[in-house]
Design an enzyme around this catalytic site. Structure first.
Site, PDB file in Angstrom:
ATOM      1  N   SER A  39      77.152  22.519  66.119  1.00 16.59           N
ATOM      2  CA  SER A  39      76.081  23.123  66.688  1.00 16.59           C
ATOM      3  C   SER A  39      75.093  21.924  67.518  1.00 16.59           C
ATOM      4  O   SER A  39      75.616  21.305  68.449  1.00 16.59           O
ATOM      5  CB  SER A  39      75.174  23.946  65.535  1.00 16.59           C
ATOM      6  OG  SER A  39      74.321  24.606  65.996  1.00 16.59           O
ATOM      7  N   ASP A 159      78.416  29.858  66.248  1.00 19.37           N
ATOM      8  CA  ASP A 159      77.985  28.541  65.541  1.00 19.37           C
ATOM      9  C   ASP A 159      78.815  28.147  64.660  1.00 19.37           C
ATOM     10  O   ASP A 159      79.170  28.733  63.791  1.00 19.37           O
ATOM     11  CB  ASP A 159      76.543  28.795  64.906  1.00 19.37           C
ATOM     12  CG  ASP A 159      75.854  27.486  64.495  1.00 19.37           C
ATOM     13  OD1 ASP A 159      76.575  26.581  64.116  1.00 19.37           O
ATOM     14  OD2 ASP A 159      74.758  27.532  64.751  1.00 19.37           O
TER      15      ASP A 159
END
Length: 281
Positions: A39, A159
């Site tokens: 991320s 993510d």
């Protein structure tokens, strides 16, 4: 180049702490043979590999008031809280140009961690050509509920933190006997169950693996923290993390708070440098 893994946790805009740590590493000309970014960690990893000190800091600070960067306007008009055109095209190619040439000289292996929303498994996409692989970084950074799914090949991704928040096991399985792990959560942190499970279940009704992952994420994360502690004791991991709870949220608009957290990361890396060198030797 150190024959070691560099593992970077995500955390939204808390990742500016990681930017501070990595900028200290740049000052000391440190390089690692294997790098894993999750991320926000994947975003800051890109700047580290292109050796652009303070680029992550600039991006995190300079566009706070621009609605095309991070805003409800973006979310309601595009489905992404962070504007993808601005973050993955306008900034790297025009406003704060990315040094693709320096990135291409990196001789190690770098990965962006993503979550396959069909299988619910983490995948580790190698970053080799940032003109193309910026999509892997975008996927890794696409937070559930506030981001669109990202298509790469025939699969959809979100993510990487949903499936593997701290990829220390992946780094060790790849043969890295020593690992430098940068966390964005403070010492003593333990993740609690998500308060958004009903929204996640409704949002990803066609992708039930996302709900399953998020329902169990706090357990998996806390188990990983315990595993990481064991690896520290065995000399397989060196951890740098905030010593206190940060005032910075995952989405933060206060530039002074972000600046303070960046400086905290730089200082923590500086203070642990002698011990880190001994560990890596």
């Amino acid at each position: 180049m150190y024959q070691a893994g560099l593992v970077l946790e995500g955390g939204g805009m808390k990742g500016i702490y990681t930017a501070g740590v990595l900028d200290f590493f740049l000052d000391k000309e440190m390089e690692f043979s294997s790098c894993y970014g999750v991320s926000a960690g994947a975003c800051h990893l890109c700047n580290f590999l292109s050796k652009q000190k303070k680029r992550g800091y600039r991006i995190g600070i300079n566009y706070l008031d621009n609605k095309r960067y991070c805003s409800p306007y973006n979310f309601f008009t595009t489905g992404d809280l962070f504007g993808t055109d601005m973050c993955y095209d306008l900034i790297p190619n025009y406003l704060d140009p990315y040094d693709y040439d320096t990135f291409n000289k990196y001789e190690g292996k770098a990965y962006a961690v993503v979550t396959n929303i069909r299988t619910g498994e983490a995948e580790y996409l190698q970053l080799q050509d940032m003109h193309r692989d910026i999509q892997a970084v975008r996927a890794s950074s696409s937070m559930p509920l506030v981001s669109r799914n990202v298509k790469i090949g025939n699969e959809l991704y979100l993510d990487g933190g949903a499936a593997d928040s701290i990829p220390i096991k992946k780094s060790i399985s790849d043969g890295n006997e020593k690992n430098v792990v940068i966390l964005t959560k403070e010492t003593g942190y333990h993740r609690k169950p998500s308060s958004s499970l009903s929204l996640i279940k409704a949002r990803y009704v066609r992708h039930p693996k996302v709900y399953e992952l998020m329902k169990e994420r706090h357990k998996e994360y806390n188990d990983t923290l315990r595993y990481l502690e064991e690896q520290e004791k065995e000399g397989k991991a060196f951890v740098i993390r905030p010593k206190r709870i940060s005032e910075v949220g995952r989405v933060e608009k206060d530039a002074e708070k972000l600046k303070a957290l960046y400086e905290e990361g730089y200082k923590d890396a500086q203070e642990s440098y002698a011990e880190l060198l001994e560990y890596l030797s």
